[in-house]
Design a protein around this motif. Structure first.
Motif, PDB file in Angstrom:
ATOM      1  N   GLU A  46       0.822  -1.263  -0.032  1.00 48.01           N
ATOM      2  CA  GLU A  46      -0.022  -0.072  -0.121  1.00 48.01           C
ATOM      3  C   GLU A  46       0.761   1.298   0.047  1.00 48.01           C
ATOM      4  N   LEU A  47       1.788   0.987   0.693  1.00 49.44           N
ATOM      5  CA  LEU A  47       2.862   2.419   0.791  1.00 49.44           C
ATOM      6  C   LEU A  47       3.631   2.717  -0.521  1.00 49.44           C
ATOM      7  N   ILE A  48       4.033   1.526  -1.134  1.00 55.50           N
ATOM      8  CA  ILE A  48       4.456   1.523  -2.192  1.00 55.50           C
ATOM      9  C   ILE A  48       3.701   2.207  -3.361  1.00 55.50           C
ATOM     10  N   ARG A  49       2.375   1.828  -3.337  1.00 62.67           N
ATOM     11  CA  ARG A  49       1.411   2.337  -4.413  1.00 62.67           C
ATOM     12  C   ARG A  49       1.146   3.920  -4.274  1.00 62.67           C
ATOM     13  N   LYS A  50       1.102   4.001  -2.990  1.00 62.36           N
ATOM     14  CA  LYS A  50       0.816   5.621  -2.412  1.00 62.36           C
ATOM     15  C   LYS A  50       2.264   6.477  -2.808  1.00 62.36           C
ATOM     16  N   MET A  51       3.330   6.064  -2.611  1.00 66.32           N
ATOM     17  CA  MET A  51       4.704   6.559  -2.777  1.00 66.32           C
ATOM     18  C   MET A  51       5.395   6.657  -4.054  1.00 66.32           C
ATOM     19  N   GLN A  52       5.122   5.539  -4.952  1.00 63.70           N
ATOM     20  CA  GLN A  52       5.997   5.557  -5.937  1.00 63.70           C
ATOM     21  C   GLN A  52       5.358   5.755  -7.195  1.00 63.70           C
ATOM     22  N   PRO A  53       5.966   6.100  -8.261  1.00 61.24           N
ATOM     23  CA  PRO A  53       4.991   6.577  -9.535  1.00 61.24           C
ATOM     24  C   PRO A  53       4.157   5.650  -9.969  1.00 61.24           C
ATOM     25  N   GLU A  54       3.147   6.290 -10.534  1.00 69.38           N
ATOM     26  CA  GLU A  54       1.999   5.317 -10.874  1.00 69.38           C
ATOM     27  C   GLU A  54       2.474   4.016 -11.902  1.00 69.38           C
ATOM     28  N   GLY A  55       1.879   2.986 -11.726  1.00 64.72           N
ATOM     29  CA  GLY A  55       2.251   1.781 -12.297  1.00 64.72           C
ATOM     30  C   GLY A  55       3.223   1.128 -11.630  1.00 64.72           C
ATOM     31  N   SER A  56       3.727   1.594 -10.669  1.00 56.82           N
ATOM     32  CA  SER A  56       4.885   0.520  -9.959  1.00 56.82           C
ATOM     33  C   SER A  56       4.220  -0.555  -9.194  1.00 56.82           C
ATOM     34  N   LYS A  57       4.970  -1.655  -9.528  1.00 60.26           N
ATOM     35  CA  LYS A  57       4.347  -3.016  -9.216  1.00 60.26           C
ATOM     36  C   LYS A  57       5.473  -3.556  -8.207  1.00 60.26           C
ATOM     37  N   ALA A  58       4.703  -3.962  -7.059  1.00 58.66           N
ATOM     38  CA  ALA A  58       5.429  -5.188  -6.216  1.00 58.66           C
ATOM     39  C   ALA A  58       4.314  -5.908  -5.560  1.00 58.66           C
ATOM     40  N   PHE A  59       5.089  -7.418  -4.850  1.00 58.24           N
ATOM     41  CA  PHE A  59       4.253  -8.299  -4.618  1.00 58.24           C
ATOM     42  C   PHE A  59       4.488  -8.806  -3.469  1.00 58.24           C
ATOM     43  N   GLY A  60       3.730  -9.620  -2.885  1.00 59.68           N
ATOM     44  CA  GLY A  60       3.847 -10.253  -1.793  1.00 59.68           C
ATOM     45  C   GLY A  60       3.541 -11.586  -1.468  1.00 59.68           C
ATOM     46  N   LEU A  61       4.372 -12.387  -0.755  1.00 62.27           N
ATOM     47  CA  LEU A  61       4.010 -13.835  -0.926  1.00 62.27           C
ATOM     48  C   LEU A  61       4.404 -14.293   0.748  1.00 62.27           C
ATOM     49  N   THR A  62       3.271 -15.018   1.337  1.00 65.88           N
ATOM     50  CA  THR A  62       3.452 -15.768   2.759  1.00 65.88           C
ATOM     51  C   THR A  62       3.542 -17.427   2.492  1.00 65.88           C
TER      52      THR A  62
END
Length: 417
Positions: free
Chosen positions: A203-219
């Protein structure tokens, strides 16, 4: 079979944010990804291992692992899985713990080459941040309602949670955002209890990084035992990676005593054996369980990985000596490991064996002690003694420190000099 399919086969995926998009990214480029641990002690225990070993699997497929030890988050305390506030540690204690854990993790990863691992400490970027910067630049992007919806926080509202622990998830989110910026880190992995912290980072990456930035999570799922008892615990407590806390022999014994119902799952989780090797061991469990081939493979793989080949061979030597009763060829150090939990008696020097058996409470009386000896029930360092007038001398001491007395088949007593 690609990496994500392999992880699924091993049962290592509990939740992930966008499997198809992550697979597409990984097929087109080698990514950086991270996993972290807070230094709550100066050693990791085996419960910490699965996420980091999963991180290593990514490295084996060419991706770059970032290994994070939380010198800053360790000062705060993760509320995940806790029903009450943690006791805060001093900065000095946390730094000492960081050093111990970093040393252990350094032995698991390869730090050389194009995808060599990177070791980081979040105190390096969070420790110097002032409160106003934190509130304006970071806290502004994470809503209170968003945080209250997190299970780790919601579960603590009735019993109480401090603002300190309330903000923990933001600190961990800040880590993900920082690593995204500084290392192009696109994936965070962690235990299933870290899902809320990981998604806050996204959520923080989505808010703070340029539009279209993509990151992922895996547990990764919590490791469980088929009988319902807690994994990684023994009568003596946690199974630590530090050989001073859990000796390599004890470590080896933990794995070799794995139940048939659990051993294949653990081979998939913890080892880097191939599918074919694990399937062969699964067949052995079904057809010849008495040989315990799967348990031996698990114990050997894990002890070699964490403690090295020399410590593995030492653990096997101690195990074989205890099984056969022939302990004379063990060193004093090996005796300390193998006989850590047996009854111990301190002797002054030369002693009559009958008197020693009674004093050490091996036999209840002198009459019984004489009977035990003459009946061949007593051995010194694996050698049967039948002379009831036998006197222990220096020649019965291993490296001048120990004598091992065995009464019957399994009752060992460690005599210290």
């Amino acid at each position: 079979m690609d990496l994500l399919q392999d992880l699924a086969w091993r049962g290592l995926i509990y939740q992930q944010t966008d499997e198809e998009a992550l697979r597409n990214v990984m097929s087109s480029e080698k990514i950086s990804l991270y996993c972290g641990a807070d230094p709550t002690a100066d050693s990791l225990h085996i419960g910490h291992l699965v996420p980091f070993l999963t991180l290593r699997r990514f490295q084996q497929h060419g991706h770059r692992p970032i290994v994070l030890v939380g010198g800053a988050t360790g000062l705060i305390g993760d509320p995940s899985g806790k029903s009450e506030e943690r006791n805060l540690q001093t900065l000095e204690a946390v730094q000492k713990n960081v050093e111990g854990i970093q040393k252990q993790l350094a032995a698991i990863f390869n730090f050389e080459g194009e995808n060599g691992a990177v070791m980081v400490n979040n105190y390096d970027w969070a420790g110097s941040m002032d409160i106003v910067t934190f509130l304006r630049d970071i806290g502004k992007h994470i809503g209170v309602n968003y945080m209250l919806a997190k299970d780790t926080i919601a579960s603590r509202l009735d019993t109480g949670i401090s603002f300190t622990e309330f903000t923990y998830t933001i600190l961990q989110a800040m880590d993900f955002n920082h690593l995204y910026e500084s290392h192009n880190c696109k994936l965070q992995i962690g235990g299933s209890d870290q899902w809320g912290n990981i998604t806050t980072g996204l959520e923080l990456i989505r808010k703070m990084q340029p539009e279209g930035s993509k990151a992922f999570g895996l547990t990764i799922p919590l490791v469980t035992k088929s009988d319902g008892t807690k994994f990684g615990k023994t009568e003596g407590g946690a199974v630590w990676l530090d050989p001073e806390k859990t000796s390599p022999y004890e470590f080896y014994q933990f794995w070799i005593n794995t139940a048939d119902a659990d051993v294949i799952k653990y081979l998939k989780y913890f080892t880097f054996l191939s599918h074919e090797e694990i399937e062969q061991l699964e067949k052995a469990v079904q057809e010849e369980p008495h040989l315990r081939k799967a348990q031996k493979a698990l114990a050997e793989e894990m002890t070699r990985l964490i403690h090295g080949e020399a410590s593995l061979q030492q653990a096997i030597k101690i195990t074989q000596a205890l099984f056969s009763g022939d302990v004379r060829n063990l060193s004093a150090e090996e005796i300390k490991q193998g006989f850590k939990d047996v009854p111990t008696y301190e002797a002054a020097g030369e002693e009559n064996l009958v008197d020693l058996l009674v004093a050490a409470k091996i036999s209840p009386s002198k009459r019984q002690a004489r009977e035990d000896i003459t009946n061949g029930a007593v051995s010194l360092n694996g050698e049967r003694i039948t002379d009831s007038n036998y006197v222990l001398t220096d020649t019965d001491q291993i490296e001048g420190q120990f004598t091992i007395i065995r009464r019957g088949k399994k009752k060992y007593t460690l005599i210290k000099f």
